[in-house]
Design a protein around this motif. Structure first.
Motif, PDB file in Angstrom:
ATOM      1  N   LYS A 188      23.206 -13.148 -10.536  1.00 21.91           N
ATOM      2  CA  LYS A 188      22.337 -13.612  -9.386  1.00 21.91           C
ATOM      3  C   LYS A 188      22.316 -13.306  -7.945  1.00 21.91           C
ATOM      4  CE  LYS A 188      20.890 -17.997  -7.176  1.00 21.91           C
ATOM      5  NZ  LYS A 188      21.731 -19.217  -6.593  1.00 21.91           N
TER       6      LYS A 188
ATOM      7  N   ASN B 119      15.647 -10.431   0.299  1.00 25.33           N
ATOM      8  CA  ASN B 119      16.317 -10.762  -0.816  1.00 25.33           C
ATOM      9  C   ASN B 119      17.391 -11.871  -0.963  1.00 25.33           C
ATOM     10  OD1 ASN B 119      14.442  -9.157  -2.318  1.00 25.33           O
ATOM     11  ND2 ASN B 119      15.578  -7.268  -1.980  1.00 25.33           N
TER      12      ASN B 119
ATOM     13  N   PRO C 186      18.636 -15.144  -0.901  1.00 28.74           N
ATOM     14  CA  PRO C 186      18.120 -16.449  -1.209  1.00 28.74           C
ATOM     15  C   PRO C 186      18.652 -17.445  -0.282  1.00 28.74           C
ATOM     16  CG  PRO C 186      20.039 -16.223  -2.545  1.00 28.74           C
ATOM     17  CD  PRO C 186      19.851 -14.808  -1.951  1.00 28.74           C
TER      18      PRO C 186
END
Length: 363
Positions: free
Chosen positions: A119, A326, A328
């Protein structure tokens, strides 16, 4: 994007059971095994969250210790900083690079793109650890390094935290490396700072502290305006050859016009004389004070000005910009991120004007 501007990708894998344990108690300092892949090189590591108040942030910072191999690129450990409260993401690196440019020892750093168990975790700052490997990388003499871990690292015999006489002279410090006997040298340093007479101070303190390097460090703190920098956010290095203590900055995200919470810190918040017992005593000596005054002028002419800093700041910003959408944790603040370079440049201009207006105090 140019290849040389791409951030290295760090693939961090923490087994789910270990990740659950890490998240269960964010204050635990017991490291857990994990794996880190850098440029297809697989590394066995131990990992734990790092920092104090920053452990409570959504975007965590990590302390990584290499286990197998025992070192990587000459380092035993690194720090991966989230820089969560700094919406520019670049203040820490900007500060440490600035210190190095003005002749102060400082850890190296680089931006990386971190992924955790596949992730995307976004942009991180990899910070070099200040330890025996740090000395070896620079061919510096072996010696001791003491971390300033809290406000009691104030060069005083009085505690900032307990508001009384320190129960131990080493309060506020944690030894990172070096021989046991150097703990006595640290104690002696603190005693001498506080007991040498005013008449003898100029001639005696140079037996314990590299004053020129201390003044350069002090200038760096003043220019970047790190409010905590005088009693925290540094390491002491006792040079084994000279026997003198030098000072190394650390954790400089609350700088360049913003405080530890990311709020505006006006350009006149920290005076040019700073604070802590050692600084006060050194600047009490006319020769040291005038040398410091000359240093401030020299650094404003050569380093701390918009013309010098603008390409550096925008270079870092341009390198990070493609990665922010990108990330988060900060992508919603892209507009703020894009405004920060101009904010920092305005701070530099305003801070320089303020410092110049205060130089008379050092006459």
């Amino acid at each position: 994007m140019d290849a040389d501007k791409k951030l290295p990708v760090y693939q961090l894998f923490i087994p789910p059971v270990n990740l659950m344990e890490l998240r269960r108690d964010i204050w635990c300092n017991d490291p857990l095994p994990a794996k880190l892949t850098i440029n297809k090189k697989k590394l066995d590591i131990d990992i734990v969250y790092r920092g104090s108040h920053i452990r409570e942030f959504r975007k965590k910072s990590y302390h990584v210790v290499f286990h197998k191999p025992n070192t990587f690129k000459g380092a035993k450990e690194i720090h991966l900083n989230a820089e969560y409260n700094d919406k520019s993401l670049l203040r820490n690196k900007l500060s440490l690079d600035f210190f190095a440019d003005i002749g102060t020892l400082a850890p190296k750093s680089q931006f990386v793109h971190l992924k955790l168990n596949g992730k995307d975790e976004g942009v991180y700052l990899e910070l070099e650890s200040v330890d025996q490997y740090y000395l070896k990388q620079r061919n510096l003499p072996e010696g001791s390094i003491f971390y300033a871990v809290d406000g009691d690292a104030n060069f005083s015999l009085m505690s900032d935290l307990d508001k009384g006489i320190k129960k131990s002279l080493e309060m506020g410090y944690q030894k990172k490396c070096g021989p046991v006997k150097d703990e006595m040298h640290l104690q002696e340093l603190l005693i001498q700072i506080n007991t040498i007479s005013r008449a003898d101070f100029e001639g005696e303190i140079i037996k314990y502290i590299d004053v020129e390097k201390y003044l350069r460090w002090l200038a760096g703190v003043i220019f970047t305006q790190n409010y905590d920098g005088f009693v925290h956010n540094y390491a002491l290095y006792r040079n084994g050859d000279t026997g003198l203590f030098e000072i190394i900055p650390w954790d400089y995200d609350a700088t360049w016009g913003r405080d530890v919470n990311g709020e505006v810190m006006e350009e006149d918040y920290v005076g040019i004389e700073g604070f802590n017992t050692l600084t006060a005593r050194i600047l009490d000596i006319r020769e040291f004070r005038l040398r410091y005054q000359r240093l401030l002028k020299e650094i404003m002419d050569t380093h701390f000005n918009v013309a010098r800093m603008k390409p550096i700041i925008f270079g870092m910003h341009d390198q990070l910009s493609p990665y922010v959408p990108n990330d988060p944790y900060i992508r919603v603040n892209k507009a703020i991120f894009d405004n920060e370079p101009d904010f920092i440049l305005k701070f530099i201009d305003d801070r320089a004007k303020y410092i110049r207006s205060q130089l008379y105090k050092l006459d």
